[in-house]
Design a protein around this motif. Sequence first.
Motif, mmCIF file in Angstrom:
data_model
loop_
_atom_site.group_PDB
_atom_site.id
_atom_site.type_symbol
_atom_site.label_atom_id
_atom_site.label_comp_id
_atom_site.label_asym_id
_atom_site.label_seq_id
_atom_site.Cartn_x
_atom_site.Cartn_y
_atom_site.Cartn_z
ATOM 1 N N ARG A 32 0.814 -1.206 0.000
ATOM 2 C CA ARG A 32 0.000 0.000 0.000
ATOM 3 C C ARG A 32 0.851 1.260 0.000
ATOM 4 O O ARG A 32 0.535 2.239 -0.667
ATOM 5 C CB ARG A 32 -0.926 -0.008 1.216
ATOM 6 C CG ARG A 32 -2.356 0.262 0.817
ATOM 7 C CD ARG A 32 -3.222 0.638 1.954
ATOM 8 N NE ARG A 32 -3.667 2.010 1.793
ATOM 9 C CZ ARG A 32 -4.677 2.383 1.034
ATOM 10 N NH1 ARG A 32 -5.364 1.501 0.360
ATOM 11 N NH2 ARG A 32 -5.006 3.644 0.927
ATOM 12 N N ILE A 33 1.952 1.207 0.740
ATOM 13 C CA ILE A 33 2.834 2.378 0.784
ATOM 14 C C ILE A 33 3.442 2.628 -0.591
ATOM 15 O O ILE A 33 3.505 3.753 -1.060
ATOM 16 C CB ILE A 33 3.936 2.194 1.852
ATOM 17 C CG1 ILE A 33 3.309 2.243 3.242
ATOM 18 C CG2 ILE A 33 5.016 3.259 1.730
ATOM 19 C CD1 ILE A 33 4.256 2.007 4.380
ATOM 20 N N GLN A 36 0.844 4.228 -2.666
ATOM 21 C CA GLN A 36 0.618 5.625 -2.272
ATOM 22 C C GLN A 36 1.749 6.510 -2.770
ATOM 23 O O GLN A 36 1.521 7.624 -3.211
ATOM 24 C CB GLN A 36 0.542 5.734 -0.742
ATOM 25 C CG GLN A 36 -0.658 5.083 -0.151
ATOM 26 C CD GLN A 36 -1.818 6.051 -0.065
ATOM 27 O OE1 GLN A 36 -2.196 6.659 -1.038
ATOM 28 N NE2 GLN A 36 -2.373 6.200 1.105
ATOM 29 N N THR A 37 2.997 6.000 -2.671
ATOM 30 C CA THR A 37 4.133 6.785 -3.131
ATOM 31 C C THR A 37 4.023 7.034 -4.630
ATOM 32 O O THR A 37 4.251 8.141 -5.108
ATOM 33 C CB THR A 37 5.455 6.052 -2.819
ATOM 34 O OG1 THR A 37 5.348 5.506 -1.525
ATOM 35 C CG2 THR A 37 6.629 6.980 -2.882
ATOM 36 N N PHE A 40 1.197 9.664 -5.200
ATOM 37 C CA PHE A 40 1.406 11.059 -4.812
ATOM 38 C C PHE A 40 2.695 11.654 -5.351
ATOM 39 O O PHE A 40 2.756 12.837 -5.616
ATOM 40 C CB PHE A 40 1.375 11.194 -3.283
ATOM 41 C CG PHE A 40 -0.016 11.134 -2.738
ATOM 42 C CD1 PHE A 40 -0.786 12.279 -2.664
ATOM 43 C CD2 PHE A 40 -0.563 9.939 -2.338
ATOM 44 C CE1 PHE A 40 -2.076 12.236 -2.183
ATOM 45 C CE2 PHE A 40 -1.855 9.876 -1.849
ATOM 46 C CZ PHE A 40 -2.616 11.029 -1.773
#
Lengths: 196, 201
Positions: A32-33, A36-37, A40
């Motif tokens: 998930r990280i 997200q990275t 964004f």
Amino acid sequence: MRELIKMIVVLTVISLASGGLLAALREGTQERIELQTLEFVKGPAIRSVLQGSSNDPIASRFQIKDGDVLRNFFVGVFDGQPTAVALETSTKGYKGDMGMMVALDVKQNKLIGVAVTTHAETAGLGAKAQSDPKFGGQFKGASVAAPLKVTQDGGSINAISGATITSRAVCGGVSNALAVFEKLKPQILEKMKEVK
Amino acid sequence: MAKTLTQEFTKGLWAEIPPFRLVLGLCPTLAITNTVENAFGMGIAVTFVLTFSNIMISALRKIIPPKVRIVAFIVFIATFVCVVELVMQAYTYSLFMKLGIYIPLIVVNCIPMGRAEAFASRFGVVRSMLDGLGLGIGYTLALSTLATFREIIATGSITLYEKPIAILGASFEPFKFLVEAPGAFICLGLMLGIMNILGKK
């Protein structure tokens, strides 16, 4: 002596438990990280180079191993066909590394967009490579076969005034991306077929 | 004089509200109260760390040898800060980017360390949990109040979820100074003054 052993044992157990908890959590959130990275940090660049695609390029991405590095490829669907692919490369800029997202049309062998993702160039000069759409726009439609160079070096790209080194770096980065594409072309085309 | 459980909780909301009464945790108080959203996010992160580190420390207070207690406290606090960091990165990335370095810096924030040493290492689990929860919520309230004040005067509106809500109307001339660093000191000073006047009986 007993006290010393107790201290060592207690601290060891506490540290092990903390380490275990964090490792488990890291494992659980890693995917998930990463997403997200991408969303964004690279998201804006990916969306701008694949402007007009009918799918979400971040959702339909795939990875290919290139030597030791794992590269991400983002697929753009145009007119119902997965025809465009974007990849990120980095080169040496005027100051430090520059990362850029390069998108190309695999059917027509043409560039469709270039956007700078990360850089440390001079504000107002080299930084325009990221902020000025006119510079990045020059790459649009350029053939994959012809080498990309700034006009000073006999190419067709107009350098940003006062930032020739940065402009050269972007051309170099795009050429790198094209080289990667040529090298991995069969695998990329194979994987792109799976995207709907 | 022993406090009731309710008092353990409510003391953090007024009598011992961290930045204004204990005057602890000032670094984030000054640095991230420029928008309400940041302040609230920071407050929640601190509340989480404080509550869980208090629970763990109080549960293990009889096992941890006194000579190495500070090390053990730091391990607990750092672990929960890492948990917050990972969770924020995974679910509220934009807030994570804005708070940036101040999330890892909760480790060296005086509040969790101070509560661990002064409270959780001496009292039971339920009391320590209520203490942590109360102080954390008090901290969140304090940061949010300060941020509301600064953001409204500095921009004339409050931005939540990237949507500005106008409060002072179009004719208001934004007083940008208050979201800059000196504005933080002035606002905090005024708040401390107001709290002192209110506290005088």
